[in-house]
Design a protein around this motif. Structure first.
Motif, mmCIF file in Angstrom:
data_model
loop_
_atom_site.group_PDB
_atom_site.id
_atom_site.type_symbol
_atom_site.label_atom_id
_atom_site.label_comp_id
_atom_site.label_asym_id
_atom_site.label_seq_id
_atom_site.Cartn_x
_atom_site.Cartn_y
_atom_site.Cartn_z
ATOM 1 N N HIS A 114 0.828 -1.201 0.000
ATOM 2 C CA HIS A 114 0.000 0.000 0.000
ATOM 3 C C HIS A 114 0.868 1.259 0.000
ATOM 4 N N ASP A 115 2.011 1.187 0.662
ATOM 5 C CA ASP A 115 2.858 2.373 0.825
ATOM 6 C C ASP A 115 4.145 2.199 0.016
ATOM 7 N N ASP A 170 3.568 5.395 6.264
ATOM 8 C CA ASP A 170 2.793 6.626 6.369
ATOM 9 C C ASP A 170 1.420 6.282 6.948
ATOM 10 N N ASP A 172 -1.193 8.136 7.767
ATOM 11 C CA ASP A 172 -2.335 8.768 7.092
ATOM 12 C C ASP A 172 -2.679 8.049 5.789
ATOM 13 N N LEU A 173 -1.656 7.682 5.044
ATOM 14 C CA LEU A 173 -1.867 6.966 3.788
ATOM 15 C C LEU A 173 -2.512 5.612 4.029
ATOM 16 N N ARG A 175 -4.293 4.620 6.528
ATOM 17 C CA ARG A 175 -5.664 4.779 7.011
ATOM 18 C C ARG A 175 -6.626 4.958 5.839
ATOM 19 N N GLN A 176 -6.195 5.656 4.819
ATOM 20 C CA GLN A 176 -7.031 5.904 3.651
ATOM 21 C C GLN A 176 -7.143 4.691 2.737
ATOM 22 N N LYS A 177 -6.065 3.929 2.636
ATOM 23 C CA LYS A 177 -6.008 2.871 1.621
ATOM 24 C C LYS A 177 -6.326 1.472 2.143
ATOM 25 N N SER A 178 -6.140 1.251 3.438
ATOM 26 C CA SER A 178 -6.289 -0.104 3.975
ATOM 27 C C SER A 178 -7.345 -0.160 5.067
ATOM 28 N N GLY A 179 -8.440 -0.849 4.775
ATOM 29 C CA GLY A 179 -9.468 -1.052 5.787
ATOM 30 C C GLY A 179 -8.950 -1.835 6.979
ATOM 31 N N ALA A 182 -7.024 0.572 9.163
ATOM 32 C CA ALA A 182 -7.951 1.471 9.852
ATOM 33 C C ALA A 182 -8.603 0.766 11.033
#
Length: 198
Positions: A114-115, A170, A172-173, A175-179, A182
Motif C-alpha cells: 500500500h505504501d 505513512d 495517514d496513507l 488509514r485511507q487505503k487499507s481497511g 484502519a
C-alpha cells in the motif's frame, strides 16, 4: 502510564508490530502507553486451536490485548466472524477483559504494498518501472512479491526488513487505503482507554 500487550504471529512481527503501534500512538499524542514484551503465538489455525491457553497466559500481564495476525489461512473466509469467535471465547474465560483482534489480509507485508514510498525507501533496488498493485489484499504472498521485484539474490527477509519498512510507513496513507489498518488503529485507540477488570 497505561499498559498494552501485543500478540503477534511471526518472528518479524515481534519487532515490526511494536514499531507500527508506537507510530500510531505518537500521531495521536499518546506517549504514556507502555508496551509489555510482545508475545508470538503463530498463525490463526494454531491460535484457534490453543486460544484458551494463550489467552489465560496473556492476561497475567494485566494489560489490554491487541492480537495482530495475518489472514491467509485456507478454509477461513471472514476475518470479522473469526474475530468474533475468538472474542466470544475470551469473554467466556474472563468476562470484560479488553481484547481486540486485528487481522491483516493477507499478511503484514500487504501494508508495504500500500505504501510504495516507504517500501522503496528501504528497497532502493526495486526498479522504477515496477508498478505496485492497486489492490494488495488480493495478492497471496506479499513477501514473495517483494522478493521477485528485487534483483536476483536480494530476497525480502522478514527478520531483517519488516521492522525497517514498518518504521517508514505513512499512517495517514494507510488509514485511507487499507481497511485492515484502519480497523487496527481504531482497536488500538479504544484499548488504551480500557479498564482492566479486578
Amino acid at each position: 502510564m497505561r499498559p498494552l500487550l501485543l500478540i503477534v504471529e511471526g518472528h518479524g512481527d515481534e519487532k515490526a508490530a511494536p514499531i507500527l503501534v508506537r507510530k500510531i500512538l505518537e500521531q495521536h499524542g499518546h506517549y504514556d502507553v507502555i508496551l509489555r514484551p510482545t508475545q508470538r503465538r503463530g498463525e490463526y489455525p494454531a491460535v484457534a486451536k490453543s486460544f484458551d491457553n494463550f489467552f489465560l497466559a496473556a492476561i497475567k500481564e494485566r494489560a489490554p490485548i491487541l492480537w495482530i495476525m495475518d489472514f491467509d489461512a485456507k478454509g477461513h473466509d471472514c476475518p470479522s466472524l473469526e474475530a468474533a469467535s475468538l472474542a466470544g471465547r475470551a469473554a467466556r474465560l474472563y468476562p470484560a477483559w479488553p481484547i481486540a483482534f486485528a487481522f491483516l489480509v493477507k499478511e503484514f507485508e500487504t501494508l508495504f504494498l500500500h505504501d510504495e514510498a516507504a517500501t522503496r525507501s528501504v528497497f532502493t533496488d526495486i526498479p522504477k518501472q515496477v508498478v505496485f498493485p492497486e489492490q494488495p489484499e488480493r495478492i497471496r504472498g506479499a513477501k514473495e512479491w517483494l522478493s521477485e521485484k528485487r534483483p536476483k539474490g536480494m530476497a525480502y527477509k522478514e527478520s531483517v526488513h519488516q521492522q525497517k519498512i514498518a518504521a517508514h510507513l505513512d499512517i495517514d496513507l494507510l488509514r485511507q487505503k487499507s481497511g485492515d489498518f484502519a480497523h487496527l488503529e481504531r482497536a488500538l485507540l479504544k484499548l488504551i482507554d480500557a479498564e482492566i477488570p479486578a
